[in-house]
Motif scaffolding. Structure first.
Motif, short mmCIF file in Angstrom:
data_model
loop_
_atom_site.label_atom_id
_atom_site.label_comp_id
_atom_site.label_asym_id
_atom_site.label_seq_id
_atom_site.Cartn_x
_atom_site.Cartn_y
_atom_site.Cartn_z
N SER A 36 -13.14 3.89 -6.19
CA SER A 36 -13.17 5.34 -6.46
C SER A 36 -14.48 5.96 -6.01
O SER A 36 -14.51 7.01 -5.39
CB SER A 36 -13.01 5.60 -7.95
OG SER A 36 -11.86 4.98 -8.43
N LEU B 228 0.83 -1.20 0.00
CA LEU B 228 0.00 0.00 0.00
C LEU B 228 0.87 1.25 0.00
O LEU B 228 0.61 2.21 -0.74
CB LEU B 228 -0.88 -0.03 1.25
CG LEU B 228 -2.07 0.89 1.24
CD1 LEU B 228 -3.04 0.47 0.15
CD2 LEU B 228 -2.74 0.86 2.60
N SER B 229 1.88 1.25 0.83
CA SER B 229 2.74 2.43 0.93
C SER B 229 3.42 2.72 -0.40
O SER B 229 3.61 3.87 -0.77
CB SER B 229 3.80 2.22 2.02
OG SER B 229 3.18 1.81 3.21
N ARG B 230 3.76 1.66 -1.13
CA ARG B 230 4.45 1.83 -2.41
C ARG B 230 3.54 2.42 -3.49
O ARG B 230 4.00 3.08 -4.40
CB ARG B 230 4.94 0.46 -2.92
CG ARG B 230 6.25 -0.01 -2.36
CD ARG B 230 6.78 -1.19 -3.18
NE ARG B 230 5.84 -2.29 -3.30
CZ ARG B 230 5.80 -3.33 -2.47
NH1 ARG B 230 6.64 -3.39 -1.45
NH2 ARG B 230 4.94 -4.30 -2.65
N MET B 231 2.26 2.10 -3.43
CA MET B 231 1.40 2.38 -4.58
C MET B 231 0.89 3.82 -4.66
O MET B 231 0.75 4.50 -3.67
CB MET B 231 0.22 1.41 -4.61
CG MET B 231 -0.78 1.66 -3.50
SD MET B 231 -2.30 0.66 -3.67
CE MET B 231 -3.30 1.71 -4.72
N GLN B 232 0.61 4.25 -5.89
CA GLN B 232 -0.07 5.52 -6.13
C GLN B 232 -1.56 5.23 -6.20
O GLN B 232 -1.98 4.22 -6.75
CB GLN B 232 0.38 6.10 -7.48
CG GLN B 232 1.81 6.59 -7.48
CD GLN B 232 2.01 7.72 -6.48
OE1 GLN B 232 1.23 8.65 -6.43
NE2 GLN B 232 3.04 7.60 -5.64
N PRO B 233 -2.38 6.11 -5.63
CA PRO B 233 -3.83 5.87 -5.72
C PRO B 233 -4.33 6.02 -7.15
O PRO B 233 -3.73 6.75 -7.96
CB PRO B 233 -4.43 6.96 -4.83
CG PRO B 233 -3.39 8.02 -4.72
CD PRO B 233 -2.06 7.34 -4.91
N TYR B 234 -5.41 5.32 -7.48
CA TYR B 234 -6.07 5.46 -8.78
C TYR B 234 -6.72 6.83 -8.85
O TYR B 234 -7.36 7.27 -7.89
CB TYR B 234 -7.12 4.37 -8.95
CG TYR B 234 -7.96 4.49 -10.21
CD1 TYR B 234 -7.42 4.15 -11.44
CD2 TYR B 234 -9.26 4.95 -10.16
CE1 TYR B 234 -8.17 4.26 -12.59
CE2 TYR B 234 -10.03 5.07 -11.31
CZ TYR B 234 -9.47 4.71 -12.52
OH TYR B 234 -10.23 4.82 -13.67
N LYS C 79 -6.67 4.96 -0.48
CA LYS C 79 -6.15 4.28 -1.68
C LYS C 79 -6.85 2.96 -1.93
O LYS C 79 -6.90 2.47 -3.05
CB LYS C 79 -4.66 3.97 -1.49
CG LYS C 79 -3.70 5.15 -1.52
CD LYS C 79 -2.30 4.58 -1.28
CE LYS C 79 -1.20 5.59 -1.35
NZ LYS C 79 0.12 4.92 -1.05
N ILE C 80 -7.35 2.35 -0.86
CA ILE C 80 -7.91 1.00 -0.99
C ILE C 80 -9.36 1.01 -1.45
O ILE C 80 -9.82 0.09 -2.12
CB ILE C 80 -7.83 0.25 0.37
CG1 ILE C 80 -6.38 0.17 0.81
CG2 ILE C 80 -8.46 -1.13 0.28
CD1 ILE C 80 -6.21 -0.36 2.20
N GLY D 252 -5.65 -2.83 4.70
CA GLY D 252 -4.63 -1.79 4.85
C GLY D 252 -3.49 -2.21 5.77
O GLY D 252 -2.34 -1.81 5.57
N GLU E 79 -4.13 7.58 3.51
CA GLU E 79 -3.49 6.34 3.07
C GLU E 79 -4.54 5.23 2.83
O GLU E 79 -4.48 4.52 1.83
CB GLU E 79 -2.46 5.89 4.11
CG GLU E 79 -1.57 4.73 3.67
CD GLU E 79 -0.56 5.08 2.58
OE1 GLU E 79 -0.41 6.29 2.25
OE2 GLU E 79 0.06 4.15 2.04
#
Lengths: 351, 351
Positions: B241, A10-16, B237-238, B98, B234
């Motif tokens: 959208s 999760l920390s690595r990824m960029q959000p969509y 992100k999960i 997460g 953070e």
């Protein structure tokens, strides 16, 4: 610090990043492939009625009324072939969680719907992109097996291209793959062919659908999976117990029961799409023939981003898309005739 | 066969079984802790209005109107402290995804809300249960760190007991833990204390809330997380959208803006709860004093399952719960006064 406590994936990824939200008001929104027309009147009526229903009670956990109506409308053997979800986004999340473990792979064509990459990232999985060939044909590599490959996703019609891989080719890909093939048919109501038949022939073919596009219900969040009953049953373990609310179930049931309304709206949008394709071609754009409710076009002068900005300054929002190592262009949603006339006029004025 | 293609974690697990659905009609439903009263009139009005809104457009992806109203109502510094979800079920799923990777652990007290175990199972993670001590006190072990422990979940008030761990004890547990502590406050509006303060003091305290219970909106699916803004960012992100639809955002905004209605309904339900506790005690039940909208009771004769069946035969549905190595009992949701009178009368007739 809590930063170190999140899953590393999760920390690595960029959000969509979903499509731009227009400022409310006069903006003509042609950037997220919404239907420019309101949903069927029966849908609004169904919501009004459900609002007076027992909202204090939990909804039907498996959206029975919707699944019955959808099985009827789509000619499926029965409701047990359908899994309802909070948008097809939720269905896609369930599919990735169902088949792809941490460190395993999913495959998608390129360029296509980058949300699949985000879903892999969240899962701590890896994604691999197979580039389309010329004229948006799928190479044989798209159907090749690999040890860690657990899921293949094919948006069909594809975005941004609006192109369609013919059903017989989809069938061949599915047959050659050991893992499941997801055919994401978000835009299929605007095409002349779909892959529902293949689901009955091959348990590894799974079709996803949404009510956000053709049914004019992006605001409602409702999508569904069509799969063989034992696949639906297993994937149901992953969904939240009550993933669809009472109002959206009522709305979706009414929507899928309005097939005449759907045919009319699709005919209207496809006629507008035809006009767009013709005029854009006349303006010198290379236009990819579309099977969806948007048109992908590229101008030989390559000034796509400046056209996007020019349109935006004039309160018309389209999608500028740039794909590394591939190219860029404009994806323009099919709006009402008036909206499209305004957009085409502005594009003509651009210089 | 596709069976071998699902993630092994999924194939191994049993699905979560939500509370029984009553046959429509005369059944008195006291088994899933729904509010027996309809939601605030403003909520129904908001849904009616939203039904005529632009449902063909995607909703606000971050439910801004709701988050502003909720921050106001709860006295939080701002909307950035809130993450809205499709029911608190979705929020809990996001939290497990997460923080807990495959093979890692989450902890919950026992007996409590077994959905947490299902969420761990789906994730391919392990769960460990720390038994409550006498009188539903948490042992020191609940706050001890372990190498693979990545998340601790505390339903507060707890189900099935309806008991509340005091805020100062929750604060101590959070301080002693290296990993995040989720305080699931689904029922907290029926209690005299909550843990929102702790979120501002400790970034590892995260509070979840739902509109399904006190607000009478189980049919609507809306819940939210309260956490420090960088934690909300953070975890966002999960989420999908557009995880909340336009209608449920409108409904939830109206609901959380109706705090006077909420106080009245809670006062009414807590008064009914008091009557239940008194009468059940008079009937010989051991009644656990409740801080929620249900009452946990055990009879010295141990005939809980037959009482459940007797009630069911008489069209009253309560929850019979049996916890291995611990014991069983009846969990009875607080209904209207008439519903509770009917239930108590039947329990008196049982022999």
């Amino acid at each position: 610090m809590i930063e170190s406590l999140f899953r590393p994936a999760l920390s690595r990824m960029q959000p969509y990043a979903p499509g731009e939200q227009a400022a409310p008001g006069k903006t003509i929104k042609l950037n997220t492939n919404e239907n420019p027309y309101p949903p069927a009147p029966e849908v609004v009526k169904a919501i009004q009625e459900a609002a007076s229903g027992p909202l204090n009670r939990y909804p039907d956990p498996v959206a029975t009324s919707f699944r019955r109506a959808a099985a009827d409308a789509l000619g499926l053997p029965g409701p047990e072939w359908i899994l309802a979800g909070n948008g097809s986004d939720e269905i896609l999340t369930i599919l990735v969680r169902g088949f792809v473990g941490e460190g395993q792979h999913l495959r998608l064509p390129y360029p296509s719907y980058i949300l699949y990459r985000t879903l892999a990232d969240i899962q701590g999985a890896a994604w691999q992109q197979t580039p389309f060939e010329n004229d948006w044909k799928l190479p044989a590599a798209f159907g090749e097996n690999e040890d860690d490959l657990r899921l293949v996703l094919l948006p069909n019609p594809n975005s941004p291209s609006g192109t369609l891989v013919p059903k017989n080719e989809v069938a061949s890909i599915a047959d050659s793959l050991d893992c499941p093939l997801i055919v994401d048919e978000a835009y299929v109501d605007f095409a002349n062919e779909n892959c529902l038949d293949l689901v009955q022939e091959n348990e590894r073919v799974l079709v996803t659908r949404t009510l956000s596009k053709s049914y004019g219900l992006a605001g409602m969040r409702f999508g569904f999976l069509v799969a063989q009953p034992h696949v639906v049953a297993e994937l149901s373990k992953i969904k939240d117990s009550y993933n669809c609310d009472a109002i959206s179930i009522a709305a979706a049931t009414a929507a899928v029961s309005s097939q005449d309304w759907l045919s009319d709206i699709v005919a209207k949008l496809n006629a507008t799409r035809g006009r767009m394709e013709t005029r854009l071609t006349e303006m010198g754009f290379a236009v990819t023939p579309s099977h969806a409710n948007f048109v992908w076009c590229q101008h030989p002068d390559g000034n796509h981003q400046s056209r996007y900005e020019y349109l935006k300054k004039n309160q018309i929002l389209v999608r500028y898309m740039s794909f590394p190592d591939w190219g860029d262009g404009l994806r323009i949603s099919v709006g009402t005739d008036d909206q499209i006339d305004a957009c085409l006029m502005m594009l003509e004025r651009f210089s």
